[in-house]
Design a protein around this motif. Structure first.
Motif, mmCIF file in Angstrom:
data_model
loop_
_atom_site.group_PDB
_atom_site.id
_atom_site.type_symbol
_atom_site.label_atom_id
_atom_site.label_comp_id
_atom_site.label_asym_id
_atom_site.label_seq_id
_atom_site.Cartn_x
_atom_site.Cartn_y
_atom_site.Cartn_z
ATOM 1 N N GLU A 6 0.799 -1.101 -0.164
ATOM 2 C CA GLU A 6 0.026 0.140 0.021
ATOM 3 C C GLU A 6 0.826 1.237 -0.062
ATOM 4 O O GLU A 6 1.712 1.422 0.498
ATOM 5 C CB GLU A 6 -0.886 0.071 1.188
ATOM 6 C CG GLU A 6 -1.720 -1.005 1.360
ATOM 7 C CD GLU A 6 -1.470 -2.153 2.229
ATOM 8 O OE1 GLU A 6 -2.513 -2.856 2.685
ATOM 9 O OE2 GLU A 6 -0.112 -2.315 2.394
ATOM 10 N N SER A 7 0.330 2.271 -0.614
ATOM 11 C CA SER A 7 0.919 3.647 -0.616
ATOM 12 C C SER A 7 -0.174 4.812 -0.545
ATOM 13 O O SER A 7 -1.105 4.553 -1.050
ATOM 14 C CB SER A 7 2.002 3.798 -1.591
ATOM 15 O OG SER A 7 1.350 3.501 -2.727
ATOM 16 N N GLY A 8 0.320 5.849 -0.310
ATOM 17 C CA GLY A 8 -0.438 7.004 -0.450
ATOM 18 C C GLY A 8 -1.219 7.472 0.724
ATOM 19 O O GLY A 8 -1.989 8.596 0.870
ATOM 20 N N GLY A 9 -0.937 7.061 1.887
ATOM 21 C CA GLY A 9 -1.400 7.281 3.089
ATOM 22 C C GLY A 9 -0.578 8.849 3.567
ATOM 23 O O GLY A 9 0.297 9.136 3.071
ATOM 24 N N GLY A 10 -1.273 9.502 4.752
ATOM 25 C CA GLY A 10 -0.517 10.600 5.290
ATOM 26 C C GLY A 10 -1.309 11.409 6.092
ATOM 27 O O GLY A 10 -2.502 10.877 6.350
ATOM 28 N N LEU A 11 -1.046 12.557 6.276
ATOM 29 C CA LEU A 11 -1.834 13.376 7.165
ATOM 30 C C LEU A 11 -2.543 14.556 6.292
ATOM 31 O O LEU A 11 -2.073 15.315 5.332
ATOM 32 C CB LEU A 11 -0.771 14.372 8.184
ATOM 33 C CG LEU A 11 -1.454 15.370 8.877
ATOM 34 C CD1 LEU A 11 -2.646 14.844 9.828
ATOM 35 C CD2 LEU A 11 -0.524 16.210 9.580
ATOM 36 N N VAL A 12 -3.860 14.687 6.430
ATOM 37 C CA VAL A 12 -4.734 15.698 5.636
ATOM 38 C C VAL A 12 -5.732 16.276 6.442
ATOM 39 O O VAL A 12 -6.170 15.619 7.497
ATOM 40 C CB VAL A 12 -5.490 14.763 4.519
ATOM 41 C CG1 VAL A 12 -6.427 14.012 5.294
ATOM 42 C CG2 VAL A 12 -6.158 15.770 3.735
ATOM 43 N N LEU A 18 -7.393 12.133 -0.283
ATOM 44 C CA LEU A 18 -5.971 11.195 -0.475
ATOM 45 C C LEU A 18 -6.272 10.221 -1.364
ATOM 46 O O LEU A 18 -7.794 9.805 -1.560
ATOM 47 C CB LEU A 18 -5.731 10.933 0.964
ATOM 48 C CG LEU A 18 -5.163 11.704 1.775
ATOM 49 C CD1 LEU A 18 -4.593 10.747 3.338
ATOM 50 C CD2 LEU A 18 -3.732 11.997 1.288
ATOM 51 N N ARG A 19 -5.404 9.574 -2.055
ATOM 52 C CA ARG A 19 -5.823 8.566 -2.918
ATOM 53 C C ARG A 19 -4.757 7.376 -2.447
ATOM 54 O O ARG A 19 -3.531 7.547 -2.559
ATOM 55 C CB ARG A 19 -5.303 8.641 -4.457
ATOM 56 C CG ARG A 19 -5.779 7.726 -5.256
ATOM 57 C CD ARG A 19 -5.088 7.998 -6.991
ATOM 58 N NE ARG A 19 -5.891 7.105 -7.666
ATOM 59 C CZ ARG A 19 -5.302 6.936 -8.937
ATOM 60 N NH1 ARG A 19 -3.986 7.022 -9.258
ATOM 61 N NH2 ARG A 19 -5.829 5.993 -9.750
ATOM 62 N N GLN A 81 -10.047 6.228 -3.586
ATOM 63 C CA GLN A 81 -10.097 7.658 -3.676
ATOM 64 C C GLN A 81 -10.935 7.969 -2.671
ATOM 65 O O GLN A 81 -12.121 7.796 -2.431
ATOM 66 C CB GLN A 81 -10.588 8.226 -5.074
ATOM 67 C CG GLN A 81 -10.653 9.645 -5.075
ATOM 68 C CD GLN A 81 -9.250 10.347 -5.011
ATOM 69 O OE1 GLN A 81 -8.541 10.022 -5.582
ATOM 70 N NE2 GLN A 81 -9.325 11.424 -4.390
ATOM 71 N N MET A 82 -10.354 8.990 -1.560
ATOM 72 C CA MET A 82 -10.962 9.428 -0.622
ATOM 73 C C MET A 82 -11.228 10.877 -0.584
ATOM 74 O O MET A 82 -10.262 11.350 -0.233
ATOM 75 C CB MET A 82 -10.228 8.837 0.729
ATOM 76 C CG MET A 82 -9.914 7.343 0.787
ATOM 77 S SD MET A 82 -9.307 6.806 2.278
ATOM 78 C CE MET A 82 -7.690 7.660 2.292
ATOM 79 N N ASN A 83 -12.242 11.160 -0.599
ATOM 80 C CA ASN A 83 -12.942 12.730 -0.784
ATOM 81 C C ASN A 83 -13.467 12.899 0.609
ATOM 82 O O ASN A 83 -13.924 12.088 1.327
ATOM 83 C CB ASN A 83 -13.476 13.013 -1.983
ATOM 84 C CG ASN A 83 -12.907 12.764 -2.930
ATOM 85 O OD1 ASN A 83 -11.454 12.853 -3.278
ATOM 86 N ND2 ASN A 83 -13.497 12.381 -4.035
ATOM 87 N N SER A 84 -13.706 14.359 0.591
ATOM 88 C CA SER A 84 -14.385 14.811 2.029
ATOM 89 C C SER A 84 -14.120 14.209 3.244
ATOM 90 O O SER A 84 -15.064 13.609 4.126
ATOM 91 C CB SER A 84 -15.896 14.825 2.018
ATOM 92 O OG SER A 84 -16.281 15.401 0.550
#
Length: 125
Positions: A6-12, A18-19, A81-84
């Motif tokens: 997996e990749s693409g995580g983080g702080l938002v 984030l995707r 794809q994660m929005n809102s």
């Protein structure tokens, strides 16, 4: 012989996007249903979304309308794809494949209920 990474995580910040990506490596013939799960501290593992090999999707009620799962079979990759995003989306997100068929030399093998290592998603201001 196979890996899910997996990749693409983080702080938002809340409301952000984030995707996540999950790439399967190895001499893969096919992958059946793929899914994203998440686990927040002190909470049970939660199914987030699933996608079949013909791209039929299903979502947890908590993410419907905000998250989109997709896959690229040629790349053996699934996306989320994660929005809102909301603070309650904070968790470690895990990729899962229910069956991976691959080549191990001259032999075809299968791995069942295969998991990635997880990627942290933190939604905070």
């Amino acid at each position: 012989q196979v890996q899910l990474v997996e990749s693409g995580g983080g702080l938002v910040q809340p409301g952000g996007s984030l995707r996540l990506s999950c790439a399967a490596s190895g001499n893969i013939f096919s992958i059946n249903t793929m899914a994203w799960y998440r686990q927040a501290p002190g909470k049970l593992h939660e199914l987030v979304a699933t996608i079949t090999s013909d791209s039929t999707t299903n979502y947890a009620d908590s993410v419907k309308g905000r998250f989109t799962i997709s896959r690229d079979n040629a790349k053996n990759t699934v996306y989320l794809q994660m929005n809102s995003l909301k603070p309650e989306d904070t968790a470690v997100y895990y990729c899962n494949a229910d069956k991976i068929t691959y080549s191990d030399g001259d032999v075809a093998r299968a791995e069942y209920d295969y998991w990635g290592q997880g990627t942290q998603v933190t939604v905070s201001s």
